[in-house]
Design an enzyme around this catalytic site. Sequence first.
Site: not given
Length: 551
Positions: A76, A308
């Site tokens: 990220t 996730h």
Amino acid sequence: MRILLLFFVLIFTTFNTVFSQTPAKPKLVVGIVVDQMRYDFLYRYESKYVSGGFKRLLGEGFSCENTHYNYAPTYTGPGHAAIYTGATPSVSGIIGNEWWDPEWRKHRYVTTDERYKTVGSTSDKGQHSPSVLLSTTITDELRLSNNFQSKVASVCLKDRGSILPAGHIPNAAYWFDDPTGNWITSTYYPDSVGLPKWVQDFNARRLPDTLLSKNWDKIVSGPYHESFADWDKYNDGDYARYFIGKKMPYDLPDLKKTGGYSLLRFTPFGSTYTLDFAMEAVNRMQLGADEVPDFLCISFSGPDYCGHQFGIHAEETEDTYLRLDRDIARFLEFLDKKFGKNNVLVFLTADHGGAETPVHLNDLRIPAGVFPESQTEEILEKAIAAALGIPGNFIHEVGNQQVWLNWDAMADLDVKPEDVASVIIDYLRAQPGVYDAFTREELMMFPPEYPFAPELRRGIHPRRSGDIIFQLDPAWHADDKGFSKGGTTHGSPYPYDTHVPLIWYGWKVKTGETFAPVSITDIAPTLAAMLRIMEPNGNQGNVIQEIMVGN
């Protein structure tokens, strides 16, 4: 009568021409980053998307269908930095979400900066700044181009997803505070004397309580054939344990008793909450209110948290994208009414993709696995001690598929670094799932045809990265803490992590698509070219020529 009719035709034509002309500059530039959105998600759920969301962007915009990250690791922090700086980690310095910092001489989180304090909460969640970022951003360059007349605001549930796009000199950057359920910021920013009144008023509406007061069920009735019906045994990532053993519909009020406001991150309603606040920022900060272009950065973190936990084939993931699609349709309608399509330049992309779940691939007899990275440091210390006959603390950290050596300890014990490196590399090369291991210096000397050598080199910063790097096989990952039983992760140089959407829409954007190769670092210089401003000072990307036709 005929003359009068011609007069009205002339007036109408003149009026229509004036108000349909494309302005010299857009009133507002909007960057949308969907965290963990794989390229194929544009099309996988297409039959259930509404006409005004992703379909509208594709139908009325220009899609770069072959957009990839040109470096690894694909996380990220580096992703958001690359989008807005045009620089890979080798230049931006954003080599991960966290790493061993040789300057700090300790582990660091990417944007942590204890010189600054939280604004809007008594928690420590606001102790952040962009100081770690070594390049300017396109948002910085916009502000610098016109004596700070342009306004820049950034919004994301994740701190790093707001801070890095906003750059060094924004007007505001906001992120989510789990303890309070509020939007917060840092004393680094101009609005930091106290939260602006409009942010306080928005927080006072307690929208997280409203959004978490109902069940999470499918937004579209009937089966989700695009997802795997027997996915229950693969959807238990170890990121939000309160979901384990449960299935849709989820009783969010009950889960909130355990998860608190952090639960919002794992639901589609986190994206709804982000968008509501972003639109409030447009209105209350008067973004796009004059002829000077402003910039709004929006990052939707919810799809990443959901992916996730549940994996890329889960009904929860599909439902998250179906709801995000409707939120995007709502946002485009908002922009239409407030500015008009020709006054707004929008791009949508992702900070990385997401992988197949290894245990699922194994059940299908496809090679895959999880490397036990969290256990590797202890094992390597023992291997070094056994090989050299000297016990010691030879390693600072193992993470991001890198090893940071303790040079002071080696010097104190009169141990040659190359001997320590040799032991580590020999051990790693013998492990299942390890494609290769090498020192940073060896990586820099590899020929370009060595698999993924250029991508790995672009992920290495000379003052920050580890001393030894190891690459895993396709479908292997090193997140053994959260990814060993279910869910998904990312970080590799392989296409499931690098291939992402990139759609341009609005001001001076023609309709169409290209399958020519595009790198994620090409976004910032393309924006600079369209706006006729300088690209970020660390830029390594190129202007996307197809976008510039007619510009």
